[in-house]
Design a protein around this motif. Structure first.
Motif, PDB file in Angstrom:
ATOM      1  N   PRO A  35       4.935   4.279  14.000  1.00  0.00           N
ATOM      2  CA  PRO A  35       6.230   3.781  13.517  1.00  0.00           C
ATOM      3  C   PRO A  35       6.311   3.688  11.997  1.00  0.00           C
ATOM      4  N   SER A  36       7.544   3.585  11.502  1.00  0.00           N
ATOM      5  CA  SER A  36       7.754   3.247  10.091  1.00  0.00           C
ATOM      6  C   SER A  36       8.833   2.181  10.025  1.00  0.00           C
ATOM      7  N   LEU A  37       8.700   1.282   9.074  1.00  0.00           N
ATOM      8  CA  LEU A  37       9.705   0.222   8.910  1.00  0.00           C
ATOM      9  C   LEU A  37      11.088   0.834   8.696  1.00  0.00           C
ATOM     10  N   SER A  42      -0.366   3.156  15.260  1.00  0.00           N
ATOM     11  CA  SER A  42      -0.924   3.667  14.011  1.00  0.00           C
ATOM     12  C   SER A  42       0.160   3.561  12.953  1.00  0.00           C
ATOM     13  N   PHE A  43       0.013   2.604  12.023  1.00  0.00           N
ATOM     14  CA  PHE A  43       1.143   2.360  11.115  1.00  0.00           C
ATOM     15  C   PHE A  43       0.793   2.542   9.649  1.00  0.00           C
ATOM     16  N   GLY A  44      -0.364   3.128   9.347  1.00  0.00           N
ATOM     17  CA  GLY A  44      -0.675   3.315   7.929  1.00  0.00           C
ATOM     18  C   GLY A  44      -1.901   4.163   7.700  1.00  0.00           C
ATOM     19  N   ASN A  45      -2.135   4.465   6.424  1.00  0.00           N
ATOM     20  CA  ASN A  45      -3.195   5.405   6.029  1.00  0.00           C
ATOM     21  C   ASN A  45      -4.024   4.887   4.854  1.00  0.00           C
ATOM     22  N   ALA A  46      -4.423   3.631   4.869  1.00  0.00           N
ATOM     23  CA  ALA A  46      -5.128   3.103   3.693  1.00  0.00           C
ATOM     24  C   ALA A  46      -6.376   3.928   3.359  1.00  0.00           C
ATOM     25  N   SER A  47      -7.031   4.506   4.392  1.00  0.00           N
ATOM     26  CA  SER A  47      -8.236   5.316   4.124  1.00  0.00           C
ATOM     27  C   SER A  47      -7.916   6.813   4.175  1.00  0.00           C
ATOM     28  N   THR A 102     -10.528  -6.835  12.044  1.00  0.00           N
ATOM     29  CA  THR A 102     -11.587  -6.186  11.268  1.00  0.00           C
ATOM     30  C   THR A 102     -11.337  -6.465   9.793  1.00  0.00           C
ATOM     31  N   VAL A 103     -12.443  -6.607   9.048  1.00  0.00           N
ATOM     32  CA  VAL A 103     -12.335  -6.957   7.621  1.00  0.00           C
ATOM     33  C   VAL A 103     -13.499  -6.340   6.857  1.00  0.00           C
ATOM     34  N   GLY A 104     -13.291  -6.199   5.530  1.00  0.00           N
ATOM     35  CA  GLY A 104     -14.295  -5.539   4.695  1.00  0.00           C
ATOM     36  C   GLY A 104     -15.357  -6.462   4.109  1.00  0.00           C
ATOM     37  N   PHE A 129       0.829  -1.211   0.000  1.00  0.00           N
ATOM     38  CA  PHE A 129       0.000   0.000   0.000  1.00  0.00           C
ATOM     39  C   PHE A 129       0.860   1.256   0.000  1.00  0.00           C
ATOM     40  N   ILE A 130       2.067   1.171   0.525  1.00  0.00           N
ATOM     41  CA  ILE A 130       2.937   2.353   0.528  1.00  0.00           C
ATOM     42  C   ILE A 130       3.265   2.788  -0.910  1.00  0.00           C
ATOM     43  N   ASP A 131       3.227   1.849  -1.854  1.00  0.00           N
ATOM     44  CA  ASP A 131       3.482   2.199  -3.262  1.00  0.00           C
ATOM     45  C   ASP A 131       2.404   3.169  -3.760  1.00  0.00           C
ATOM     46  N   LYS A 145      -7.519   7.143   8.863  1.00  0.00           N
ATOM     47  CA  LYS A 145      -8.597   8.132   9.068  1.00  0.00           C
ATOM     48  C   LYS A 145      -9.925   7.488   9.493  1.00  0.00           C
ATOM     49  N   ASP A 146     -10.367   6.454   8.773  1.00  0.00           N
ATOM     50  CA  ASP A 146     -11.709   5.903   9.012  1.00  0.00           C
ATOM     51  C   ASP A 146     -11.842   5.164  10.340  1.00  0.00           C
ATOM     52  N   THR A 147     -10.750   4.712  10.907  1.00  0.00           N
ATOM     53  CA  THR A 147     -10.838   3.935  12.154  1.00  0.00           C
ATOM     54  C   THR A 147     -10.399   4.765  13.367  1.00  0.00           C
TER      55      THR A 147
HETATM   56  P1  NDP Z   1      -3.430  -4.292   2.500  1.00  0.00           P
HETATM   57  O1  NDP Z   1      -3.257  -5.523   1.713  1.00  0.00           O
HETATM   58  O2  NDP Z   1      -3.769  -4.411   3.950  1.00  0.00           O
HETATM   59  O3  NDP Z   1      -4.497  -3.397   1.753  1.00  0.00           O
HETATM   60  C1  NDP Z   1      -5.133  -2.355   2.424  1.00  0.00           C
HETATM   61  C2  NDP Z   1      -6.457  -2.816   3.058  1.00  0.00           C
HETATM   62  O4  NDP Z   1      -6.924  -1.751   3.866  1.00  0.00           O
HETATM   63  C3  NDP Z   1      -7.566  -3.072   2.058  1.00  0.00           C
HETATM   64  O5  NDP Z   1      -7.537  -4.361   1.497  1.00  0.00           O
HETATM   65  C4  NDP Z   1      -8.793  -2.841   2.913  1.00  0.00           C
HETATM   66  O6  NDP Z   1      -9.165  -4.044   3.578  1.00  0.00           O
HETATM   67  C5  NDP Z   1      -8.307  -1.850   3.981  1.00  0.00           C
HETATM   68  N1  NDP Z   1      -8.923  -0.520   3.795  1.00  0.00           N
HETATM   69  C6  NDP Z   1      -9.684   0.104   4.712  1.00  0.00           C
HETATM   70  N2  NDP Z   1     -10.118   1.281   4.241  1.00  0.00           N
HETATM   71  C7  NDP Z   1      -9.626   1.402   2.991  1.00  0.00           C
HETATM   72  C8  NDP Z   1      -9.754   2.401   1.991  1.00  0.00           C
HETATM   73  N3  NDP Z   1     -10.481   3.514   2.188  1.00  0.00           N
HETATM   74  N4  NDP Z   1      -9.127   2.220   0.817  1.00  0.00           N
HETATM   75  C9  NDP Z   1      -8.399   1.113   0.595  1.00  0.00           C
HETATM   76  N5  NDP Z   1      -8.239   0.124   1.517  1.00  0.00           N
HETATM   77  C10 NDP Z   1      -8.846   0.267   2.708  1.00  0.00           C
HETATM   78  O7  NDP Z   1      -2.118  -3.384   2.350  1.00  0.00           O
HETATM   79  P2  NDP Z   1      -0.655  -3.652   2.953  1.00  0.00           P
HETATM   80  O8  NDP Z   1      -0.606  -4.953   3.630  1.00  0.00           O
HETATM   81  O9  NDP Z   1       0.327  -3.324   1.908  1.00  0.00           O
HETATM   82  O10 NDP Z   1      -0.535  -2.501   4.049  1.00  0.00           O
HETATM   83  C11 NDP Z   1      -1.448  -2.431   5.144  1.00  0.00           C
HETATM   84  C12 NDP Z   1      -1.228  -1.117   5.864  1.00  0.00           C
HETATM   85  O11 NDP Z   1       0.032  -1.157   6.506  1.00  0.00           O
HETATM   86  C13 NDP Z   1      -1.210   0.103   4.954  1.00  0.00           C
HETATM   87  O12 NDP Z   1      -1.799   1.193   5.607  1.00  0.00           O
HETATM   88  C14 NDP Z   1       0.268   0.359   4.791  1.00  0.00           C
HETATM   89  O13 NDP Z   1       0.558   1.677   4.475  1.00  0.00           O
HETATM   90  C15 NDP Z   1       0.752  -0.001   6.166  1.00  0.00           C
HETATM   91  N6  NDP Z   1       2.176  -0.308   6.243  1.00  0.00           N
HETATM   92  C16 NDP Z   1       2.940   0.466   7.057  1.00  0.00           C
HETATM   93  C17 NDP Z   1       4.256   0.205   7.231  1.00  0.00           C
HETATM   94  C18 NDP Z   1       5.043   0.999   8.193  1.00  0.00           C
HETATM   95  O14 NDP Z   1       6.200   0.656   8.472  1.00  0.00           O
HETATM   96  N7  NDP Z   1       4.497   2.044   8.787  1.00  0.00           N
HETATM   97  C19 NDP Z   1       4.935  -0.850   6.461  1.00  0.00           C
HETATM   98  C20 NDP Z   1       4.021  -1.670   5.689  1.00  0.00           C
HETATM   99  C21 NDP Z   1       2.690  -1.374   5.566  1.00  0.00           C
HETATM  100  P3  NDP Z   1     -10.716  -4.297   3.969  1.00  0.00           P
HETATM  101  O15 NDP Z   1     -11.472  -4.480   2.682  1.00  0.00           O
HETATM  102  O16 NDP Z   1     -10.683  -5.523   4.803  1.00  0.00           O
HETATM  103  O17 NDP Z   1     -11.166  -3.081   4.723  1.00  0.00           O
END
Ligand code: NDP
Length: 322
Positions: free
Chosen positions: A261-263, A235-240, A169-171, A42-44, A217-219
């Motif tokens: 944190p960050s890797l 808090s390690f990411g921002n998928a939403s 939690t899952v979608g 997701f970081i990509d 953001k969403d959680t």
């Molecule tokens: P995932 O395979 O977990 O994909 C992201 C998942 O987030 C989706 O499948 C979805 O699952 C969920 N999600 C919830 N809300 C949204 C949204 N609005 N848009 C898209 N997806 C959403 O990704 P990764 O395993 O690559 O990474 C997971 C998280 O970990 C990311 O936030 C990533 O940035 C973070 N990360 C952080 C690192 C760090 O060192 N800080 C290193 C590696 C990853 P669902 O359908 O179940 O809701």
């Protein structure tokens, strides 16, 4: 010349262009590797959209596995023919690349290139989340958001092996099944249900020792409601989207701990990277953690791969074959 994905301007998946790029000889401290598999993370997406700014043009991707073709002056410990894997430095979406050798780890013979390319960034992240950001103890209750994702499925398996009670939690219902198969004791469909109320119910009001939140953001701030007094919010990411700025006073009623944190911070130290990689390889080689490679696509289809990842259509890890 080699084929690579290039980003000339940040934006949607369509900015990922499959092009020919020059590959010079490796410089001092660098190894040149032929990549057999490239990890998708997701970081990509954050780099592609510009959320994490980087000068253009650039080749995205932070994770891969392959064999060493050549090494530049001053490289010790790696030689042509070595099987290697890495995480943490841009430029992975390519057939071959030069890379600072400090990021490389020797890939054990029993681990395939596809697994190697899927496990470095996500697996090392799971390692520091479970052993360093918050040290999970047997009997802890933890909440893992996006539990069927790439990092999520690794967290579920490993936390379970550590003796934790894991709530994911899952979608979707299909994702819930995957998370449970990976070891989650309970799952919550957080798009339909109030997840903090469900966590309270599932834990009999005891709540969690730690929440692992890559959704952002969403959680937020619901994740804080899932924590017991003195609990840790990781808090390690921002998928939403990123967590908005908040008042620290929110933490005070339960004296909560928060870490973001960050890797990259963890693997900046070479000795720590080796220690983390050794623990990860051991967990994978012993079968304690299975790396969930759920999709394998050609590198040329990177834009489609990003659409699927952002569209929440993927489970586990996706790797691309250059
Ligand atoms: P995932 O395979 O977990 O994909 C992201 C998942 O987030 C989706 O499948 C979805 O699952 C969920 N999600 C919830 N809300 C949204 C949204 N609005 N848009 C898209 N997806 C959403 O990704 P990764 O395993 O690559 O990474 C997971 C998280 O970990 C990311 O936030 C990533 O940035 C973070 N990360 C952080 C690192 C760090 O060192 N800080 C290193 C590696 C990853 P669902 O359908 O179940 O809701």
């Amino acid at each position: 010349m080699v084929k690579a994905i290039r980003i000339h301007q940040t934006g949607g998946p369509e900015v990922l262009r499959y092009e020919d790029v020059d590959l010079p000889a490796p410089g001092p401290g660098e190894a040149q590797i032929r990549q057999h598999a490239v990890g998708v993370n997701f970081i990509d997406v954050y780099y592609r959209t510009g959320l994490y700014p980087t000068p253009t043009p650039f080749t995205p991707g932070n994770e891969g596995a392959g064999e060493v073709l050549a090494v530049g002056p001053g490289v010790e410990g790696f030689k042509p023919g070595d099987r290697v894997a890495y995480a943490g430095t841009l430029g992975a979406y390519a057939q071959a690349r030069n890379i600072d050798a400090k990021f490389l780890a020797h890939l054990p013979a029993e681990i395939s290139y596809e697994t190697g390319a899927a496990m470095m960034l996500k697996g090392l992240t799971a390692e520091y989340l479970l052993f360093r950001s918050y040290k999970v103890q047997s009997g802890d209750a933890i909440l893992v958001h996006a539990a069927a994702g790439g990092v999520g499925l690794i967290l579920c398996q490993w936390a379970k092996k550590l003796g934790a009670f894991v709530i994911g939690t899952v979608g979707s219902a299909d994702k819930a099944k995957l998370a449970r198969e990976a070891g989650a004791d309970a799952t919550i469909l957080y798009r339909d249900e109030d997840f903090s109320a469900r966590v309270r119910e599932i834990t009999g009001g005891q709540l969690c020792h730690a929440v692992y939140d890559g959704v952002g953001k969403d959680t937020f701030p619901g994740s804080l409601d899932c924590l017991r007094p003195f609990g840790t919010f990781v808090s390690f990411g921002n998928a939403s989207g990123p967590v908005p700025p908040f008042n620290l006073g929110l933490l005070s009623p339960k004296a909560l701990f928060v870490t973001r944190p960050s890797l990259f911070a963890f693997i900046a130290d070479a000795a720590r990277l080796r220690e983390m990689a050794a623990r990860l390889f051991e967990a994978v080689a012993s079968g304690a953690v299975k790396i969930p490679v759920h999709a394998t696509r050609p590198l040329a289809e990177a834009a489609e791969v990003h659409r699927a990842l952002e569209g929440r259509a993927t489970t586990g890890a996706t790797v691309m074959i250059p």
